[in-house]
Design a protein around this motif. Structure first.
Motif, PDB file in Angstrom:
ATOM      1  N   GLY A 146      76.343   5.764   6.938  1.00  0.00           N
ATOM      2  CA  GLY A 146      75.570   6.937   6.549  1.00  0.00           C
ATOM      3  C   GLY A 146      75.040   6.865   5.138  1.00  0.00           C
ATOM      4  N   TRP A 147      75.841   6.337   4.196  1.00  0.00           N
ATOM      5  CA  TRP A 147      75.399   6.267   2.804  1.00  0.00           C
ATOM      6  C   TRP A 147      74.189   5.346   2.654  1.00  0.00           C
ATOM      7  CZ3 TRP A 147      75.148   1.543   0.485  1.00  0.00           C
ATOM      8  CH2 TRP A 147      75.936   0.515   1.007  1.00  0.00           C
ATOM      9  N   PHE A 148      74.145   4.259   3.470  1.00  0.00           N
ATOM     10  CA  PHE A 148      73.008   3.335   3.391  1.00  0.00           C
ATOM     11  C   PHE A 148      71.752   3.997   3.944  1.00  0.00           C
ATOM     12  CE2 PHE A 148      70.250  -0.112   4.677  1.00  0.00           C
ATOM     13  CZ  PHE A 148      70.331  -0.989   3.595  1.00  0.00           C
ATOM     14  N   PHE A 149      71.910   4.753   5.022  1.00  0.00           N
ATOM     15  CA  PHE A 149      70.782   5.473   5.600  1.00  0.00           C
ATOM     16  C   PHE A 149      70.185   6.447   4.585  1.00  0.00           C
ATOM     17  CE2 PHE A 149      69.397   9.400   7.772  1.00  0.00           C
ATOM     18  CZ  PHE A 149      68.304   8.905   8.465  1.00  0.00           C
ATOM     19  N   VAL A 150      71.053   7.192   3.892  1.00  0.00           N
ATOM     20  CA  VAL A 150      70.589   8.146   2.878  1.00  0.00           C
ATOM     21  C   VAL A 150      69.852   7.415   1.760  1.00  0.00           C
ATOM     22  CG1 VAL A 150      71.329   9.784   1.111  1.00  0.00           C
ATOM     23  CG2 VAL A 150      72.382   9.842   3.375  1.00  0.00           C
ATOM     24  N   LEU A 151      70.374   6.265   1.326  1.00  0.00           N
ATOM     25  CA  LEU A 151      69.742   5.494   0.251  1.00  0.00           C
ATOM     26  C   LEU A 151      68.346   5.029   0.651  1.00  0.00           C
ATOM     27  CD1 LEU A 151      69.985   4.176  -2.547  1.00  0.00           C
ATOM     28  CD2 LEU A 151      71.027   2.189  -1.431  1.00  0.00           C
ATOM     29  N   VAL A 152      68.201   4.533   1.871  1.00  0.00           N
ATOM     30  CA  VAL A 152      66.890   4.074   2.347  1.00  0.00           C
ATOM     31  C   VAL A 152      65.908   5.234   2.410  1.00  0.00           C
ATOM     32  CG1 VAL A 152      65.639   3.108   4.319  1.00  0.00           C
ATOM     33  CG2 VAL A 152      67.815   2.114   3.628  1.00  0.00           C
ATOM     34  N   ILE A 153      66.337   6.386   2.934  1.00  0.00           N
ATOM     35  CA  ILE A 153      65.456   7.546   3.053  1.00  0.00           C
ATOM     36  C   ILE A 153      65.047   8.057   1.673  1.00  0.00           C
ATOM     37  CG2 ILE A 153      65.289   9.924   3.861  1.00  0.00           C
ATOM     38  CD1 ILE A 153      65.138   7.759   6.049  1.00  0.00           C
ATOM     39  N   VAL A 154      65.987   8.058   0.721  1.00  0.00           N
ATOM     40  CA  VAL A 154      65.652   8.472  -0.645  1.00  0.00           C
ATOM     41  C   VAL A 154      64.616   7.523  -1.242  1.00  0.00           C
ATOM     42  CG1 VAL A 154      66.552   8.632  -3.011  1.00  0.00           C
ATOM     43  CG2 VAL A 154      67.822   9.654  -1.118  1.00  0.00           C
ATOM     44  N   ARG A 155      64.815   6.227  -1.048  1.00  0.00           N
ATOM     45  CA  ARG A 155      63.853   5.228  -1.560  1.00  0.00           C
ATOM     46  C   ARG A 155      62.464   5.455  -0.971  1.00  0.00           C
ATOM     47  NH1 ARG A 155      60.102   2.566  -2.130  1.00  0.00           N
ATOM     48  NH2 ARG A 155      59.898   0.356  -2.695  1.00  0.00           N
ATOM     49  N   LEU A 156      62.390   5.659   0.335  1.00  0.00           N
ATOM     50  CA  LEU A 156      61.095   5.859   0.985  1.00  0.00           C
ATOM     51  C   LEU A 156      60.508   7.219   0.640  1.00  0.00           C
ATOM     52  CD1 LEU A 156      61.917   4.338   4.496  1.00  0.00           C
ATOM     53  CD2 LEU A 156      60.774   3.250   2.567  1.00  0.00           C
ATOM     54  N   GLY A 157      61.367   8.215   0.433  1.00  0.00           N
ATOM     55  CA  GLY A 157      60.890   9.532   0.023  1.00  0.00           C
ATOM     56  C   GLY A 157      60.255   9.495  -1.352  1.00  0.00           C
ATOM     57  N   ILE A 158      60.883   8.762  -2.275  1.00  0.00           N
ATOM     58  CA  ILE A 158      60.311   8.595  -3.613  1.00  0.00           C
ATOM     59  C   ILE A 158      58.969   7.884  -3.530  1.00  0.00           C
ATOM     60  CG2 ILE A 158      60.615   7.401  -5.818  1.00  0.00           C
ATOM     61  CD1 ILE A 158      63.609   7.934  -5.565  1.00  0.00           C
ATOM     62  N   GLN A 159      58.891   6.867  -2.676  1.00  0.00           N
ATOM     63  CA  GLN A 159      57.640   6.138  -2.485  1.00  0.00           C
ATOM     64  C   GLN A 159      56.532   7.076  -2.005  1.00  0.00           C
ATOM     65  OE1 GLN A 159      56.658   2.995  -2.857  1.00  0.00           O
ATOM     66  NE2 GLN A 159      54.809   2.891  -1.614  1.00  0.00           N
ATOM     67  N   ALA A 160      56.838   7.907  -1.006  1.00  0.00           N
ATOM     68  CA  ALA A 160      55.838   8.825  -0.457  1.00  0.00           C
ATOM     69  C   ALA A 160      55.421   9.864  -1.493  1.00  0.00           C
ATOM     70  CB  ALA A 160      56.396   9.507   0.789  1.00  0.00           C
ATOM     71  N   PHE A 161      56.378  10.367  -2.263  1.00  0.00           N
ATOM     72  CA  PHE A 161      56.090  11.386  -3.275  1.00  0.00           C
ATOM     73  C   PHE A 161      55.183  10.827  -4.368  1.00  0.00           C
ATOM     74  CE2 PHE A 161      57.338  13.476  -7.317  1.00  0.00           C
ATOM     75  CZ  PHE A 161      56.877  14.748  -7.035  1.00  0.00           C
ATOM     76  N   LEU A 162      55.498   9.638  -4.856  1.00  0.00           N
ATOM     77  CA  LEU A 162      54.686   9.032  -5.914  1.00  0.00           C
ATOM     78  C   LEU A 162      53.285   8.687  -5.397  1.00  0.00           C
ATOM     79  CD1 LEU A 162      57.290   6.659  -7.637  1.00  0.00           C
ATOM     80  CD2 LEU A 162      56.602   8.978  -8.301  1.00  0.00           C
ATOM     81  N   MET A 163      53.199   8.229  -4.143  1.00  0.00           N
ATOM     82  CA  MET A 163      51.901   7.922  -3.546  1.00  0.00           C
ATOM     83  C   MET A 163      51.058   9.184  -3.418  1.00  0.00           C
ATOM     84  SD  MET A 163      49.895   5.583  -2.426  1.00  0.00           S
ATOM     85  CE  MET A 163      50.975   4.174  -2.134  1.00  0.00           C
ATOM     86  N   ALA A 164      51.690  10.296  -3.047  1.00  0.00           N
ATOM     87  CA  ALA A 164      50.965  11.563  -2.916  1.00  0.00           C
ATOM     88  C   ALA A 164      50.398  12.002  -4.262  1.00  0.00           C
ATOM     89  CB  ALA A 164      51.890  12.640  -2.349  1.00  0.00           C
ATOM     90  N   ILE A 165      51.173  11.818  -5.321  1.00  0.00           N
ATOM     91  CA  ILE A 165      50.688  12.172  -6.661  1.00  0.00           C
ATOM     92  C   ILE A 165      49.480  11.303  -7.031  1.00  0.00           C
ATOM     93  CG2 ILE A 165      51.250  12.175  -9.125  1.00  0.00           C
ATOM     94  CD1 ILE A 165      54.098  12.846  -8.393  1.00  0.00           C
ATOM     95  N   LEU A 166      49.549  10.015  -6.728  1.00  0.00           N
ATOM     96  CA  LEU A 166      48.434   9.120  -7.037  1.00  0.00           C
ATOM     97  C   LEU A 166      47.180   9.519  -6.272  1.00  0.00           C
ATOM     98  CD1 LEU A 166      49.999   5.528  -7.212  1.00  0.00           C
ATOM     99  CD2 LEU A 166      49.011   6.870  -9.082  1.00  0.00           C
ATOM    100  N   ILE A 167      47.357   9.935  -5.009  1.00  0.00           N
ATOM    101  CA  ILE A 167      46.201  10.350  -4.210  1.00  0.00           C
ATOM    102  C   ILE A 167      45.542  11.582  -4.828  1.00  0.00           C
ATOM    103  CG2 ILE A 167      45.487  11.286  -1.976  1.00  0.00           C
ATOM    104  CD1 ILE A 167      47.622   9.554  -0.679  1.00  0.00           C
ATOM    105  N   VAL A 168      46.366  12.531  -5.272  1.00  0.00           N
ATOM    106  CA  VAL A 168      45.840  13.750  -5.879  1.00  0.00           C
ATOM    107  C   VAL A 168      45.140  13.446  -7.205  1.00  0.00           C
ATOM    108  CG1 VAL A 168      46.475  15.959  -6.923  1.00  0.00           C
ATOM    109  CG2 VAL A 168      47.532  15.250  -4.765  1.00  0.00           C
ATOM    110  N   VAL A 169      45.768  12.601  -8.021  1.00  0.00           N
ATOM    111  CA  VAL A 169      45.236  12.305  -9.352  1.00  0.00           C
ATOM    112  C   VAL A 169      44.033  11.371  -9.285  1.00  0.00           C
ATOM    113  CG1 VAL A 169      45.755  11.242 -11.587  1.00  0.00           C
ATOM    114  CG2 VAL A 169      47.452  12.701 -10.470  1.00  0.00           C
ATOM    115  N   ARG A 170      44.137  10.317  -8.454  1.00  0.00           N
ATOM    116  CA  ARG A 170      43.086   9.296  -8.421  1.00  0.00           C
ATOM    117  C   ARG A 170      42.038   9.530  -7.337  1.00  0.00           C
ATOM    118  NH1 ARG A 170      45.278   5.061 -11.451  1.00  0.00           N
ATOM    119  NH2 ARG A 170      43.180   4.190 -11.466  1.00  0.00           N
ATOM    120  N   ARG A 171      42.298  10.483  -6.445  1.00  0.00           N
ATOM    121  CA  ARG A 171      41.358  10.834  -5.365  1.00  0.00           C
ATOM    122  C   ARG A 171      41.188   9.728  -4.333  1.00  0.00           C
ATOM    123  NH1 ARG A 171      41.367  16.215  -5.616  1.00  0.00           N
ATOM    124  NH2 ARG A 171      40.934  16.955  -7.726  1.00  0.00           N
TER     125      ARG A 171
END
Length: 242
Positions: A146-171
């Motif tokens: 379970g701890w590994f699953f949470v770590l992977v999801i957190v990693r991918l969640g951070i990736q999606a969040f940062l990508m969303a910010i770039l889309i908003v900022v860079r269009r």
């Protein structure tokens, strides 16, 4: 249509068409509508990067990538059905085949000199989406802790969040992979392959697989910091010309 056929192969043979068809159809249809909208929004990026020529039709590498992405909602429904019906082995075989497609599309596009911007975007998005689906599948079957699953999801969640910010900022999306990003994705996929092997070995050499999980976990943590640094570098850099 291909995904409907794939689902029916599993459903008819195992006898759960009536039970899960009403779940599969709206999920798959909704997913493909969103996928179509995204492709239409980025249709100007179907351009060969080496010479700037726009594609007349989707090339083979993009077809393979789209096929991999298209299978994701089918996988999710089959995982749910696998809890009640005996499709676990063929489902794992399907997962292995999807794994293999990830190695072919990039190689084909480079070999034929048909690397496209949209292809790189789809390949990156499909890698992370595939990892989410596979992580859910492996956790569902308790193949990963379970701890590994949470770590992977957190990693991918951070990736999606940062990508969303770039889309908003860079269009627009600026697909840029880092060395650590590639190492992180590759290490997780290798680990998941090892977990399937472990299933076949019936938990022999268990310590070896536990050590492998911790090694990959360390790589993931390093990759999180690398992704954050890459995000701030992307914010500072000038956007590339469309």
């Amino acid at each position: 249509m291909a995904q409907c056929a794939l689902f029916l192969i599993f459903a008819v043979s195992a006898g759960f068409v009536t039970q899960y068809w009403s779940l599969f159809l709206p999920i798959s249809a909704g997913f493909h509508i969103i996928l179509l909208i995204m492709l239409l929004l980025f249709q100007d990026d179907f351009v060969i990067e080496s010479n700037g020529r726009k594609l007349d039709r989707i090339n083979l590498a993009n077809v393979i990538t789209l096929s991999r992405v298209s299978t994701l909602p089918t996988l999710l429904v089959l995982v749910i059905a696998a809890k009640q019906y005996r499709i676990r082995i063929p489902l794992l075989i399907l997962v292995a085949l999807i794994f293999l497609t990830d190695f072919f599309d990039g190689r084909i596009s480079r070999k034929t000199n048909q690397v496209t911007r949209v292809g790189r975007m789809m390949d990156s998005a499909s890698d992370y989406t595939l990892l989410v689906v596979l992580s859910v599948i492996f956790q569902y079957y308790l193949l990963i802790p379970g701890w590994f699953f949470v770590l992977v999801i957190v990693r991918l969640g951070i990736q999606a969040f940062l990508m969303a910010i770039l889309i908003v900022v860079r269009r627009r999306i600026e697909p840029k992979s880092t060395f650590m990003g590639k190492v992180t994705v590759a290490s997780i996929m290798v680990l998941y392959t090892l977990e399937i092997i472990q299933l076949a070995l019936q938990e022999r050499f268990l310590l070896v697989f536990r050590i492998a999980e911790w090694i990959v976990a360390i790589i993931i943590v390093i990759g999180i910091f690398d992704k954050i640094v890459s995000f701030f570098d992307a914010l500072k850099s000038k956007p590339s010309a469309p």
